[in-house]
Design an enzyme around this catalytic site. Structure first.
Site, short mmCIF file in Angstrom:
data_model
loop_
_atom_site.label_atom_id
_atom_site.label_comp_id
_atom_site.label_asym_id
_atom_site.label_seq_id
_atom_site.Cartn_x
_atom_site.Cartn_y
_atom_site.Cartn_z
N ARG A 62 0.52 -1.52 0.14
CA ARG A 62 0.33 0.17 -0.11
C ARG A 62 0.95 0.93 0.26
NH1 ARG A 62 -4.88 0.24 -0.03
NH2 ARG A 62 -5.04 2.43 1.36
N ARG A 88 -10.96 3.28 -2.46
CA ARG A 88 -10.08 3.01 -1.74
C ARG A 88 -9.77 4.18 -0.96
NH1 ARG A 88 -8.89 -1.61 -3.63
NH2 ARG A 88 -8.68 -1.62 -5.49
N THR A 105 -17.43 11.52 -2.34
CA THR A 105 -18.51 11.75 -2.47
C THR A 105 -19.49 10.48 -1.30
OG1 THR A 105 -18.99 10.25 -4.46
CG2 THR A 105 -18.74 13.60 -4.34
N HIS A 106 -20.49 10.89 -0.86
CA HIS A 106 -20.55 9.49 -0.13
C HIS A 106 -22.39 9.27 -0.02
CE1 HIS A 106 -20.31 6.21 2.51
NE2 HIS A 106 -21.00 6.78 3.43
N ALA A 139 -7.78 10.57 6.87
CA ALA A 139 -7.64 8.94 6.82
C ALA A 139 -7.90 8.41 7.23
CB ALA A 139 -5.71 9.15 8.39
N GLY A 140 -8.99 8.89 7.89
CA GLY A 140 -10.01 7.82 8.16
C GLY A 140 -11.12 7.25 7.17
#
Length: 190
Positions: A62, A88, A105-106, A139-140
């Site tokens: 990663r 990702r 976007t979620h 980062a979450g």
């Protein structure tokens, strides 16, 4: 006045990306590239729109993948990065250079239903409404500061697929509005 340089990240069909691309002139943005993690339909949409496509496949390492993604982004010199269905989590190298200039976007009303299965999870929870969120990336997993949200009610007879399609319609318009607000200075990038 120069247009805002926008790079888009996508992992799937690319309908959000295409909608943003179709509104680029109106928004006064220049979509300088699409980065995907595989050969996906979003790439074909980019080609149709005349936007360069780069594929950075996910690696077992990663850190190396994060470095490759950061290198590709640096070539594009974006002022804004839009994660539009990019499945990702961005790593520390990309975030070090671009955090505060990456939006995602979620398909849910965060903080409810984070993660890759938001629509499925909302549907399974039998909530009366869910929606779409645009947020800054940190980062979450879907934990960044929320910029804008729009609700979508579940309706009698909804399937997971019909709900997802209605959320995507709201999500597209919300994304364009947020980018418009960024260009106008109403939403400030960090």
């Amino acid at each position: 006045m120069s247009k805002l340089r926008v790079a888009v990240l996508a992992s799937g069909s690319g309908t959000l990306f295409q909608y943003l691309g179709e509104h680029a002139d109106e928004l006064q943005i220049d979509i300088v590239g699409l980065i995907t993690d595989a050969d996906v339909p979003a790439g074909n949409r980019a080609i149709t729109l005349g936007i360069p496509v780069s594929v950075i496949p996910m690696l077992d390492d990663r850190v190396k993948w994060d470095q490759e993604l950061a290198t590709e982004l640096s070539k594009l010199k974006p002022g804004l990065i839009v994660s539009a269905g990019f499945m990702r989590i961005l790593g520390p190298i990309v975030l070090r250079f671009y955090q505060g200039r990456i939006i995602n976007t979620h398909p849910a009303m965060l903080p409810m239903f984070p993660g890759a299965h938001a629509v499925r999870d909302a549907f399974a929870a039998n909530v009366s409404s869910t929606g779409a969120t645009i947020h800054f990336v940190d980062a979450g997993m879907d934990t960044g500061e929320i910029i804008a949200q729009a609700p979508v009610n579940l309706e009698p007879g909804d399937t997971q697929e019909s709900l997802h399609e209605r959320i995507k319609q709201v999500e597209r318009k919300l994304l364009v509005q947020v980018v418009r607000d960024i260009v106008s200075g109403k939403v400030v990038l960090k």
